[in-house]
Design an enzyme around this catalytic site. Structure first.
Site, PDB file in Angstrom:
ATOM      1  N   ASP A 233       0.091  92.262 -70.455  1.00 35.19           N
ATOM      2  CA  ASP A 233      -0.922  92.303 -69.403  1.00 35.19           C
ATOM      3  C   ASP A 233      -0.523  91.243 -68.372  1.00 35.19           C
ATOM      4  O   ASP A 233       0.346  90.401 -68.619  1.00 35.19           O
ATOM      5  CB  ASP A 233      -2.329  92.062 -69.967  1.00 35.19           C
ATOM      6  CG  ASP A 233      -3.397  92.581 -68.996  1.00 35.19           C
ATOM      7  OD1 ASP A 233      -3.092  92.777 -67.804  1.00 35.19           O
ATOM      8  OD2 ASP A 233      -4.561  92.773 -69.421  1.00 35.19           O
TER       9      ASP A 233
HETATM   10  C1  BGC Z   1      -5.828  93.962 -66.331  1.00 37.25           C
HETATM   11  C2  BGC Z   1      -4.957  95.195 -66.565  1.00 37.25           C
HETATM   12  C3  BGC Z   1      -4.327  95.609 -65.262  1.00 37.25           C
HETATM   13  C4  BGC Z   1      -3.541  94.441 -64.692  1.00 37.25           C
HETATM   14  C5  BGC Z   1      -2.868  94.758 -63.367  1.00 37.25           C
HETATM   15  C6  BGC Z   1      -5.084  92.866 -65.610  1.00 37.25           C
HETATM   16  O1  BGC Z   1      -5.959  91.849 -65.224  1.00 37.25           O
HETATM   17  O2  BGC Z   1      -6.337  93.487 -67.557  1.00 37.25           O
HETATM   18  O3  BGC Z   1      -5.730  96.223 -67.091  1.00 37.25           O
HETATM   19  O4  BGC Z   1      -3.533  96.735 -65.453  1.00 37.25           O
HETATM   20  O5  BGC Z   1      -4.427  93.347 -64.473  1.00 37.25           O
HETATM   21  O6  BGC Z   1      -3.800  94.873 -62.362  1.00 37.25           O
END
Ligand code: BGC
Length: 727
Positions: free
Chosen positions: A259
């Site tokens: 993530d």
């Molecule tokens: C989220 C993800 C997301 C990523 C990119 C993170 O904060 O948990 O689900 O895909 O950001 O935006």
């Protein structure tokens, strides 16, 4: 104004259709994993260590056009990959479809439509030159107040597994890599980057891993490891969850990405199974990375093997080949850093039709004493009450990533959003539908209950709209840091409903909500119907009209339990850094069943404008041991006088010695039946559906003893149960 409202959608429809025709992309040639690995190994074997590392390393936050990019390499050539949010459509982009959220797709319980939703999203992502879609989310609804509940498919692992796998199949059939996220136990926003989720092995396998297992079977290309720790070890450094379970037990052949900002080391992460770091920086916005030269240095020091780096790269390259991205892949047409720089490519085609029909199919009719469907002929005046019926005066995209709550709610907030190309509000949808035949009166100011009562009093029917919003923790809306502060309706909703019901005997409540809300007014006889519209996306008002006026017979079913009281839930969000999953297997309806608590509306519940009868269930058992196959059949008859769809559900009770909660969803089908017609529905259960996880042998085992199949219209409306024995 009326004219504008009526013509807006059709203008967009025409434009989208014309432009999309000229865009028709060739169908991608998908490969099997074996075929893809042969090609990938041939390419990666020609690469230097630095080249391999470049393919695993993100280019850092806001440096390149996509929300995540990898570096390209040349000689041999491999392109920069573009990764973009999110689970319901393309984020930070124009000319895209903003469809129903995962939770509303799940409440359609319609496998075919969920697959088709994946396919249209895949076509849009590929059309914009995006290699990897950052979705679906399969975070289980553990706590009803958790902020991202609306992104995934509800409280039940089986439903999450079916919806997750269908979504993955749909996205990937169109040549885009799907990303299953967030692996694993990211079930609340509070302290998501500073807490450990402590979960026993059996609960992990039977609940949280289940959807991933189904998506791996469906061939999912990537998995995103989560921010939280798992038993005190970061999700993206966790050898057990990534190497032992995902790649080992499940045999996952794609790659694991972090993530955004969830990588905490070089050696430990890589050796524990992390294959790609996103967006690349150590702390988003800084100049450092745990991969890049830190990874090549780790190989030089002998702390990471060159074979492991080749494995990471091969996984990424194989996934690219598997989705046929080496042929006819369009140029990237999103630019998250500077939207105006993006190529203008229209990918919406006629996808709005799917959004409208799924919005209706995902609508759950919770209460109806016969007032619905409405008939234009018998209404002179219809009152619309509540800001949730109307638009945000500043436009539907006025707040970045939907981080505010003005007007009707059609999406939660955070990275799981897309910008609305337009948003048909309930007001617009209803106004366009009733035309001059019905007088519409309204108040969208939630804080004047006297005015609401006055408007309700003068109408034949009062439609009261309310909502409850939530999202991701990096945006705070009305004091809610992602997770909801409580389960009440927002914007004075309860008071508006009570005031309208005091003034008018014919109140219909419409709720747009991310997850369950409390309904203290539910037993008020003047509240004659409650329509649960979920999170419907850009066609919201049209989907609602289809249900309210009966063009579509409601067939949505709840993908979670709605309780009478907050205390009835077994789990709520906690402000702790150690989150113990003490409820173990008793999650959602399993908690209510195990503790004999009457829910307000149970999991799987939803009304129809017709009635369905179930004939006797028959069960047949064939084979033995791991080859056992149990078949249950039931005949479902539309016994009313309106055509419609029913969703027969099959629940299994395990032998008592297995120590399982009373029952588990293990099958469902959606059947369309004309009035008076019947159909035979078949459910099949094999090793997967009949096993429990044995934490001693670390295996799935089918317990011996008496099982029962319960078939019914919801988790509490069981029409027949039949037992069978496994030796
Ligand atoms: C989220 C993800 C997301 C990523 C990119 C993170 O904060 O948990 O689900 O895909 O950001 O935006």
């Amino acid at each position: 104004m009326e004219c504008g409202i009526k013509t807006l959608p059709s203008i967009l429809i025409t434009a989208g259709t014309l432009l999309s025709t000229s865009l028709a992309a060739p169908t991608p040639q998908l490969l099997t994993w074996d075929e893809a690995y042969i090609k990938a190994e041939a390419l990666v074997s020609q690469m230097s260590l630095e080249q391999m590392v470049n393919i695993t390393t993100g280019t850092k936050w806001r440096r390149t056009p996509c929300i995540g990019n990898t570096y390209s390499v040349s000689e041999p050539d491999f392109p920069a990959l573009c990764l973009q949010d999110g689970p319901l459509g393309i984020r930070h982009a124009d000319n895209v479809t903003a469809g129903v959220a995962g939770v509303t797709a799940a409440s359609s319980w319609d496998k075919q439509a969920i697959r088709e939703r994946g396919r249209y999203m895949g076509r849009e992502f590929r059309g914009k030159g995006i290699h990897v879609q950052l979705g679906p989310s399969v975070d289980i609804v553990r706590a009803p107040d958790a902020g991202r509940n609306w992104e995934g498919f509800g409280e039940d692992p089986y439903l999450q597994g079916v919806a997750g796998a269908e979504t993955v199949l749909g996205i990937q059939e169109e040549g885009v890599v799907a990303t299953a996220k967030h692996y694993v136990f990211n079930n609340q926003e509070t302290n998501r980057k500073a807490s450990t989720s402590n979960v026993d092995e059996r609960t992990f396998h039977e609940i949280y891993l289940w959807p991933y297992a189904r998506m791996v079977e469906a061939g999912v290309g990537s998995v995103m490891c989560s921010y939280n720790m798992i038993d005190d070890i970061w999700g993206c450094e966790n050898d057990y969850t990534m190497n032992t379970v995902l790649k080992g037990e499940l045999g996952f052949r794609g790659y694991i990405m972090s993530d955004w900002g969830a990588t905490h080391s070089t050696v430990l992460s890589v050796n524990s199974g992390l294959d790609m770091t996103m967006p690349g920086d150590i702390i988003m916005g800084d100049d450092y990375t745990y991969f890049g030269s830190n990874l090549t240095d780790a190989v030089d020091r002998g702390e990471v093997t060159a074979e492991r780096v080749a494995d990471m790269t091969t996984r990424i390259v194989a996934t690219y080949y598997k989705m046929g991205q080496d042929k006819d892949f369009p140029e990237t047409a999103v630019n998250f850093v500077n939207r105006t720089m993006a190529l203008e490519v229209f990918v919406q085609a006629d996808h709005h039709k799917h959004v409208r029909s799924m919005g209706a199919a995902g609508t759950v009719l919770l209460k109806n004493d016969g007032v619905l469907p409405l008939s234009i002929d018998s209404i002179d005046t219809l009152a619309l009450i509540g800001s949730d019926a109307s638009d945000d005066p500043n436009g539907p995209n006025s707040c970045v990533s939907r981080g505010c709550s003005n007007g009707t709610l059609a999406m939660g907030w955070g990275s799981g959003t897309a910008d609305f190309p337009y948003l048909i509000t309930p007001h617009q949808g209803i106004e366009a539908h009733v035309g001059d035949d019905v007088e519409l009166t309204y108040t969208f100011w939630d804080w004047d209950v006297e005015e609401a009562a006055e408007i309700a009093r003068q109408a034949d029917i009062a439609l009261v709209f309310s909502n409850a919003d939530s999202g991701e923790e990096h945006i705070i809306v009305d004091g809610n840091v992602g997770d909801r502060n409580n389960l009440s309706l927002w914007h004075n909703g309860d008071a508006l409903i009570e005031a309208a019901a005091e003034a008018n005997e014919n109140v219909v409540v419409i709720i747009h909500a991310v997850s369950p809300v409390l309904m203290p007014w539910i037993d008020n006889p003047h509240v004659r119907a409650v329509v649960w519209s979920g999170i419907p996306g850009q066609e919201s008002g049209n989907s609602l009209v289809d249900i309210l006026f009966g063009a579509v017979n409601p067939s949505g079913r709840l993908p979670y339990t709605i309780a009478r009281n907050e205390e009835d839930y077994g789990v709520l969000v906690v402000n702790e850094t150690v989150i113990e999953y003490t409820e173990k297997l008793e999650l959602g309806y399993k908690h209510f069943d195990a503790h004999d608590i009457e829910p307000l509306f149970e999991f799987g519940f939803g009304l129809s404008y017709t009635t369905f009868e179930y004939s006797e269930v028959e069960v047949d058992t064939e084979g033995e041991g791991d080859d056992i196959k149990v078949t249950a059949t039931v005949e479902v008859t539309n016994s009313g006088d309106v055509d419609g769809a029913e969703i027969p559900q099959a629940y299994i009770s395990f032998p008592e010695s297995a120590g399982e909660p009373p029952k588990h969803l293990r099958g469902f089908e959606k059947v369309y039946l004309k009035a008076g017609k019947k159909s035979k529905v078949t459910f099949e259960f094999g090793k997967t559906e009949l096993s429990i996880w044995d934490s001693d042998s670390h295996e799935w085992v089918i317990p011996s003893g008496e099982f029962t199949v319960h078939v019914g219209a919801s988790s509490r409306d069981i029409r027949d149960s039949v037992s069978f024995t496994v030796e």
